[in-house]
Write a protein that holds these residues in place. Sequence first.
Motif, PDB file in Angstrom:
ATOM      1  N   LEU A 323      79.327 130.049   3.581  1.00  0.00           N
ATOM      2  CA  LEU A 323      80.174 131.175   3.223  1.00  0.00           C
ATOM      3  C   LEU A 323      81.204 131.061   4.291  1.00  0.00           C
ATOM      4  CD1 LEU A 323      81.595 133.839   1.968  1.00  0.00           C
ATOM      5  CD2 LEU A 323      79.748 135.072   3.337  1.00  0.00           C
ATOM      6  N   MET A 324      80.827 131.144   5.707  1.00  0.00           N
ATOM      7  CA  MET A 324      81.656 131.322   6.548  1.00  0.00           C
ATOM      8  C   MET A 324      82.561 130.015   6.866  1.00  0.00           C
ATOM      9  SD  MET A 324      79.030 132.289   9.864  1.00  0.00           S
ATOM     10  CE  MET A 324      78.321 133.997  10.007  1.00  0.00           C
ATOM     11  N   GLN A 325      82.245 128.883   6.663  1.00  0.00           N
ATOM     12  CA  GLN A 325      83.031 127.680   6.361  1.00  0.00           C
ATOM     13  C   GLN A 325      84.202 128.010   5.545  1.00  0.00           C
ATOM     14  OE1 GLN A 325      82.951 124.527   8.093  1.00  0.00           O
ATOM     15  NE2 GLN A 325      81.769 125.412   9.683  1.00  0.00           N
ATOM     16  N   ALA A 326      83.890 128.350   4.240  1.00  0.00           N
ATOM     17  CA  ALA A 326      84.861 128.300   3.376  1.00  0.00           C
ATOM     18  C   ALA A 326      85.874 129.509   3.617  1.00  0.00           C
ATOM     19  CB  ALA A 326      84.213 128.880   1.948  1.00  0.00           C
ATOM     20  N   TYR A 327      85.198 130.470   4.285  1.00  0.00           N
ATOM     21  CA  TYR A 327      86.327 131.801   4.731  1.00  0.00           C
ATOM     22  C   TYR A 327      87.146 131.451   5.838  1.00  0.00           C
ATOM     23  CZ  TYR A 327      87.684 135.850   6.675  1.00  0.00           C
ATOM     24  OH  TYR A 327      88.577 137.209   7.273  1.00  0.00           O
TER      25      TYR A 327
END
Length: 372
Positions: A323-327
């Motif tokens: 999630l953090m990478q995509a965000y």
Amino acid sequence: MSELRPVVLYGASGSTGRLVAEYLREYSIPFVAAGRNKARIQEVMDKVPGIETADYEIAEVDGSVESLTRLFEGRAVVCNTVGPFMRYAEPVVEAAIRAGVHYLDTAGEQDHILRLKDEWGPRFAAAGRAASSAMSIQYALHDIAARICLETPGVDTLELGSYANAIPTVGSTQSIFDVIRADAYHLQDGRLKKYDGVVRQDIVVPGSGYVVTGLNWGGTAMPAFFKDDRRVRNCRMVVAMQNQDIWKRVIDLERLFKVSLQWLPEEALYPVLDRMAAGMTADSPPRENRHVQRSLDWCSARGNTATSRVVIQSSTGYQMTGLMQAYAASRLLGSTHNGVGFRSPAELLGHRELMGAVESYGFARIIEESAA
């Protein structure tokens, strides 16, 4: 050029890469799933939930600077999940600089993070691009906790801890063993000070009666993040795992390295370290279970007359990493990030904003926030 998919996910066939792909799809971000083996990448992508609605393509590269530069040209963001980063990050970073793209990775190795900040960071800044490391469960949550603590005027010392029930991926386990060969530092009186090898420390887990043994874990990312921050004089972190056999194995490895392995050339050393890592994690772990893979991460800050403390409870850290990478990729694509050059995860995205992103998916929440 504008029709090219804007994000390259490098290392798409790995456990973490698969999860990043899952959340790039959630954010409706077109991406290139890249790696060394096209068939393996396709096999992994086919297992990503909802992949039939994702806008993606697969690219096979040989891992050289030249092949990666050709792939990155005309794109906007690279998400690098190929570890251990001390071994494999250099050509990816160099290619990102040459192609003029933003760079994200999931590294936890302090040696790599210091190099990204001090050596490569100015080159990204000169190109008007951002580079951020540890955009992952280690150490973005700790970065958030520390910066919330720093909202309290007068604190200058950060003591951080982590207690996790996690099953390391193959790459993470190799990284744990890999950092044994590198110097590790904490921040003392505004300067990086070298640890005398692996340091063991007992810590109290917040909200429990548990006293567990942790390690300095290769120094962690936190001293690297704050070494140039004039608000912070001292910073160090201890990491403990619910599987307490892990710290014992690391201690044993350090002893073996000092006695028998430190004189080996890298081409002979790496296979030995990888065989030892395989004894802990031989293959990709199963998908995390929220009822089992839980973590507590905290920061206690103090100054002459001020204190503050933040505790974050979370679950399924590798999914949170995806999630953090995509965000982060979404923010970079929208040019709503903070600054260029090297930025820690919370610097790049804002600590409250990044916390809001993981809270929105139910992965983590702040369970204690106090200041005096």
